[in-house]
Write an enzyme that holds these catalytic residues in place. Structure first.
Site, PDB file in Angstrom:
ATOM      1  N   SER A 166      39.589 -36.690 -12.918  1.00 57.65           N
ATOM      2  CA  SER A 166      38.939 -36.001 -14.041  1.00 57.65           C
ATOM      3  C   SER A 166      39.969 -35.557 -15.065  1.00 57.65           C
ATOM      4  O   SER A 166      39.875 -35.893 -16.240  1.00 57.65           O
ATOM      5  CB  SER A 166      38.137 -34.788 -13.547  1.00 57.65           C
ATOM      6  OG  SER A 166      37.095 -35.197 -12.692  1.00 57.65           O
ATOM      7  N   GLY A 167      40.967 -34.762 -14.603  1.00 59.90           N
ATOM      8  CA  GLY A 167      41.990 -34.275 -15.524  1.00 59.90           C
ATOM      9  C   GLY A 167      43.407 -34.573 -15.073  1.00 59.90           C
ATOM     10  O   GLY A 167      44.363 -34.374 -15.818  1.00 59.90           O
TER      11      GLY A 167
ATOM     12  N   SER B 146      44.249 -37.707  -6.822  1.00 58.80           N
ATOM     13  CA  SER B 146      43.202 -38.322  -7.646  1.00 58.80           C
ATOM     14  C   SER B 146      43.662 -39.637  -8.278  1.00 58.80           C
ATOM     15  O   SER B 146      42.864 -40.352  -8.868  1.00 58.80           O
ATOM     16  CB  SER B 146      42.732 -37.353  -8.737  1.00 58.80           C
ATOM     17  OG  SER B 146      43.799 -37.014  -9.608  1.00 58.80           O
TER      18      SER B 146
ATOM     19  N   TYR C 262      44.741 -25.652  -4.796  1.00 60.78           N
ATOM     20  CA  TYR C 262      46.204 -25.644  -4.713  1.00 60.78           C
ATOM     21  C   TYR C 262      46.611 -26.684  -3.657  1.00 60.78           C
ATOM     22  O   TYR C 262      47.265 -26.383  -2.671  1.00 60.78           O
ATOM     23  CB  TYR C 262      46.739 -24.264  -4.318  1.00 60.78           C
ATOM     24  CG  TYR C 262      46.591 -23.193  -5.378  1.00 60.78           C
ATOM     25  CD1 TYR C 262      46.178 -23.503  -6.672  1.00 60.78           C
ATOM     26  CD2 TYR C 262      46.878 -21.858  -5.089  1.00 60.78           C
ATOM     27  CE1 TYR C 262      46.046 -22.513  -7.635  1.00 60.78           C
ATOM     28  CE2 TYR C 262      46.747 -20.866  -6.047  1.00 60.78           C
ATOM     29  CZ  TYR C 262      46.325 -21.199  -7.319  1.00 60.78           C
ATOM     30  OH  TYR C 262      46.202 -20.213  -8.268  1.00 60.78           O
TER      31      TYR C 262
ATOM     32  N   TYR D 142      38.933 -20.665 -10.428  1.00 62.21           N
ATOM     33  CA  TYR D 142      38.933 -19.230 -10.708  1.00 62.21           C
ATOM     34  C   TYR D 142      39.822 -18.966 -11.916  1.00 62.21           C
ATOM     35  O   TYR D 142      40.637 -19.804 -12.316  1.00 62.21           O
ATOM     36  CB  TYR D 142      39.464 -18.427  -9.500  1.00 62.21           C
ATOM     37  CG  TYR D 142      40.963 -18.410  -9.435  1.00 62.21           C
ATOM     38  CD1 TYR D 142      41.692 -17.338  -9.949  1.00 62.21           C
ATOM     39  CD2 TYR D 142      41.670 -19.502  -8.930  1.00 62.21           C
ATOM     40  CE1 TYR D 142      43.084 -17.342  -9.932  1.00 62.21           C
ATOM     41  CE2 TYR D 142      43.055 -19.511  -8.913  1.00 62.21           C
ATOM     42  CZ  TYR D 142      43.755 -18.433  -9.423  1.00 62.21           C
ATOM     43  OH  TYR D 142      45.124 -18.439  -9.420  1.00 62.21           O
TER      44      TYR D 142
ATOM     45  N   LEU E  20      41.780 -25.045  -1.719  1.00 62.24           N
ATOM     46  CA  LEU E  20      41.694 -26.489  -1.979  1.00 62.24           C
ATOM     47  C   LEU E  20      42.311 -26.888  -3.311  1.00 62.24           C
ATOM     48  O   LEU E  20      42.999 -27.916  -3.405  1.00 62.24           O
ATOM     49  CB  LEU E  20      40.226 -26.931  -1.934  1.00 62.24           C
ATOM     50  CG  LEU E  20      39.980 -28.431  -2.184  1.00 62.24           C
ATOM     51  CD1 LEU E  20      40.601 -29.278  -1.077  1.00 62.24           C
ATOM     52  CD2 LEU E  20      38.497 -28.723  -2.314  1.00 62.24           C
TER      53      LEU E  20
ATOM     54  N   GLY F  46      35.756 -31.500 -13.763  1.00 60.24           N
ATOM     55  CA  GLY F  46      35.225 -32.082 -12.532  1.00 60.24           C
ATOM     56  C   GLY F  46      35.938 -31.610 -11.288  1.00 60.24           C
ATOM     57  O   GLY F  46      35.317 -31.126 -10.332  1.00 60.24           O
ATOM     58  N   GLY F  47      37.255 -31.683 -11.283  1.00 59.13           N
ATOM     59  CA  GLY F  47      38.022 -31.248 -10.117  1.00 59.13           C
ATOM     60  C   GLY F  47      38.054 -29.742  -9.980  1.00 59.13           C
ATOM     61  O   GLY F  47      37.964 -29.205  -8.874  1.00 59.13           O
TER      62      GLY F  47
ATOM     63  N   CYS G 112      44.776 -22.697 -17.154  1.00 62.35           N
ATOM     64  CA  CYS G 112      45.468 -23.878 -17.683  1.00 62.35           C
ATOM     65  C   CYS G 112      44.479 -24.703 -18.498  1.00 62.35           C
ATOM     66  O   CYS G 112      43.483 -25.205 -17.970  1.00 62.35           O
ATOM     67  CB  CYS G 112      46.060 -24.714 -16.565  1.00 62.35           C
ATOM     68  SG  CYS G 112      46.904 -26.182 -17.186  1.00 62.35           S
TER      69      CYS G 112
END
Length: 516
Positions: free
Chosen positions: A82-83, A91, A447, A162, A445, A154-155, A148
């Site tokens: 996704s990013g 990914s 991290y 958070y 997850l 998506g991810g 960030c």
């Protein structure tokens, strides 16, 4: 399978063409450009990094459906990006001999409806773009996600997500009301058609284990017109250890409008190495109320009104993304490459009992001794304690004082340096064992940390390996995720090095107990 035959196989699939399928041989220049565009960790941008046979860059839902069905037919692993901010590159990198990337950057539409206080956000949209589109329509709405700006939606959302409004509003996934996903059979499903089990799983269980996230529908939150930020730094000589200890005491119960992060770093002061704590705040209110709150609860930090900067919500986003508020306009958030990409490693922990001053001093000393590792302490309390541990797959709620991120960054491609820095992170992780959660030792997850366990091979009998990291990430929610995974993707088509395993090959209760 050689890349050429994989490329030809995808071109023969209905709805796919060379416009959206890239190969290292057929259109090598474009392939390299697309591959590198969203690599956000230079550890995985080397000549020896495993490369995909092809990259598919879907523009329509039918492209995604075709890519899934074709990859399944060909028998090739599919990685979904996704990013590109996965800290371990999972990914877009694989340990399997042949894989393809489904790169979702074209799925970046953002539809904000202030009337209903909702938004539909494509999986390939970035958080900064999303924040800007909210700000464009309202100065009193926001969304509680990460700091960030170039992280993909998506991810971020599928793994929990958070940000600085965590204590006021909880996680990003706590505000997801619908989603669109392509499943292993190539069907486009929404919340109603996928059912509540799968909808639960993709709100914190990692979307890439269950299908391809196309978009999320989310509920916006209210933000005040005036927000306040500050940063105060204290070295060990300035009582940093005692201040961090006091921070642990007050943060769980302080006003939920305050998020006060602490960075612990080794620094050089007067040519000598020491530890420093940086207290960085986002407060949903004005500086007078914040100073009064701090005077009452944390006078030792010595916050003064002149330390505070009053901002609107979008300016708080810029501040937390480390932009200069005097020279940066919100439009920077529309720049998909406004970040600096370097080499990095992350790890995570949860603290459930306050660390004594002596322990904090020992931590500072160890950070200084190692030289490169830094810590980010993210406080809990507020809304995080009100949401049940099984409301979403993300289990780390009540009982956790704060989350730790281990952070190591560097710019030199030297492999000896890299080995040293990665080792430093692991030495620090071992050092922290007495201070953090146990049985299992919790992890976050998003991290991503492959040190805590991986699935090997093609993952067909992955349960015994998956439970090792799965219980750290998901605690008591892991078994429900496994059941849902087995129901919706029994052949484990959607897999990566830390995906949710299926029940196939589940070990006996006895051997599983021994693994713990």
């Amino acid at each position: 399978m050689d890349p050429d035959s994989v490329y030809q196989s995808f071109l023969e699939c209905p709805n796919l063409s060379s416009d959206v399928v890239y190969s290292s041989t057929a259109n090598a220049s474009d392939y390299t450009t697309v591959l590198r565009a969203y690599i956000k960790n230079n550890r995985f941008n080397t000549t020896s990094t495993p490369k995909p046979a092809v990259i598919i860059t879907p523009v329509t839902e039918s492209h995604v459906q075709a890519a899934v069905l074709c990859a399944k037919k060909i028998g090739v692993q599919i990685k979904i990006r996704s990013g590109g901010h996965d800290y371990e590159g999972t990914s877009y990198v694989s340990t399997e001999s042949s894989f393809v990337i489904l790169d979702m950057f074209n799925f970046r539409s953002i539809d904000v409806d202030i009337g209903t206080e909702t938004a539909v956000v494509g999986a390939g949209a970035q958080l900064g773009e999303f924040y800007y589109r909210i700000y464009e329509k309202s100065k009193v709405h926001g969304f509680p996600a990460g700091v960030c700006q170039t992280v993909g939606v998506g991810g971020h959302l599928s793994g929990g997500g958070y940000g600085t409004m965590l204590r006021k509003y909880g996680l990003a996934v706590d505000h997801v009301t619908d989603a669109r996903i392509v499943d292993v059979n190539g069907r486009v499903l929404d919340r109603k058609s996928m059912g509540e089990d799968l909808f639960w799983a993709i709100r914190g269980g990692g979307g890439a284990s269950f299908g391809v996230i196309l978009s999320y529908t989310v509920k916006l939150v209210s933000v005040p017109e005036v927000n306040t930020v500050f940063r105060i730094m204290k070295t060990q000589a300035e009582n940093a250890s005692a201040l961090v200890y006091k921070w642990q005491q007050i943060m769980p119960d302080i006003d939920e409008d305050l998020f006060l992060r602490v960075l612990l770093q080794p620094v050089t002061v007067n040519r000598s190495r020491t530890g420093r704590a940086s207290f960085i705040a986002h407060f949903l209110g004005d500086s007078d109320r914040l100073v009064a709150l701090m005077d009452k609860n944390f006078p030792e930090l010595g916050l003064r009104k002149e330390d505070c900067i009053e901002v609107n919500w979008i300016e708080s986003v810029l501040y937390w993304a480390n932009f200069d508020l005097n020279t940066t306009s919100p439009e920077i958030l529309l720049d998909r490459h406004s970040d600096n990409v370097n080499f990095g490693k992350r790890k995570s922990d949860y603290v459930q009992t306050a660390i004594p001053v002596s322990g904090i001093t020992a931590i500072f000393n160890k950070l200084v001794e190692l030289g490169r590792v830094g810590f980010v302490f993210n406080p809990y309390g507020g809304k995080m304690y009100e949401i049940a541990a099984d409301a979403t797959p993300f289990p780390h709620r009540a009982g956790n004082l704060y989350k730790i991120q281990y952070s190591v960054n560097w710019n030199d491609p030297d492999l000896v340096l890299e080995a040293n820095y990665l080792n430093q992170s692991r030495v620090m992780y071992d050092f922290m064992t007495p201070f953090v959660s146990k049985n299992p030792r919790g992890a976050f997850l998003n991290y991503r940390d492959l040190d805590i366990g991986v699935v090997t091979g093609d993952g067909k009998n992955s349960y015994s390996e998956g439970v090792v990291y799965g219980e750290k990430y998901f605690m008591g929610n892991f078994d429900r995720l496994v059941k849902i995974k087995t129901a919706v993707d029994p052949d484990n088509f959607f897999r990566n090095e830390q995906s949710i395993p299926t029940l196939a090959g589940k070990t006996s209760g006895k051997s599983r107990k021994m693994m713990k």
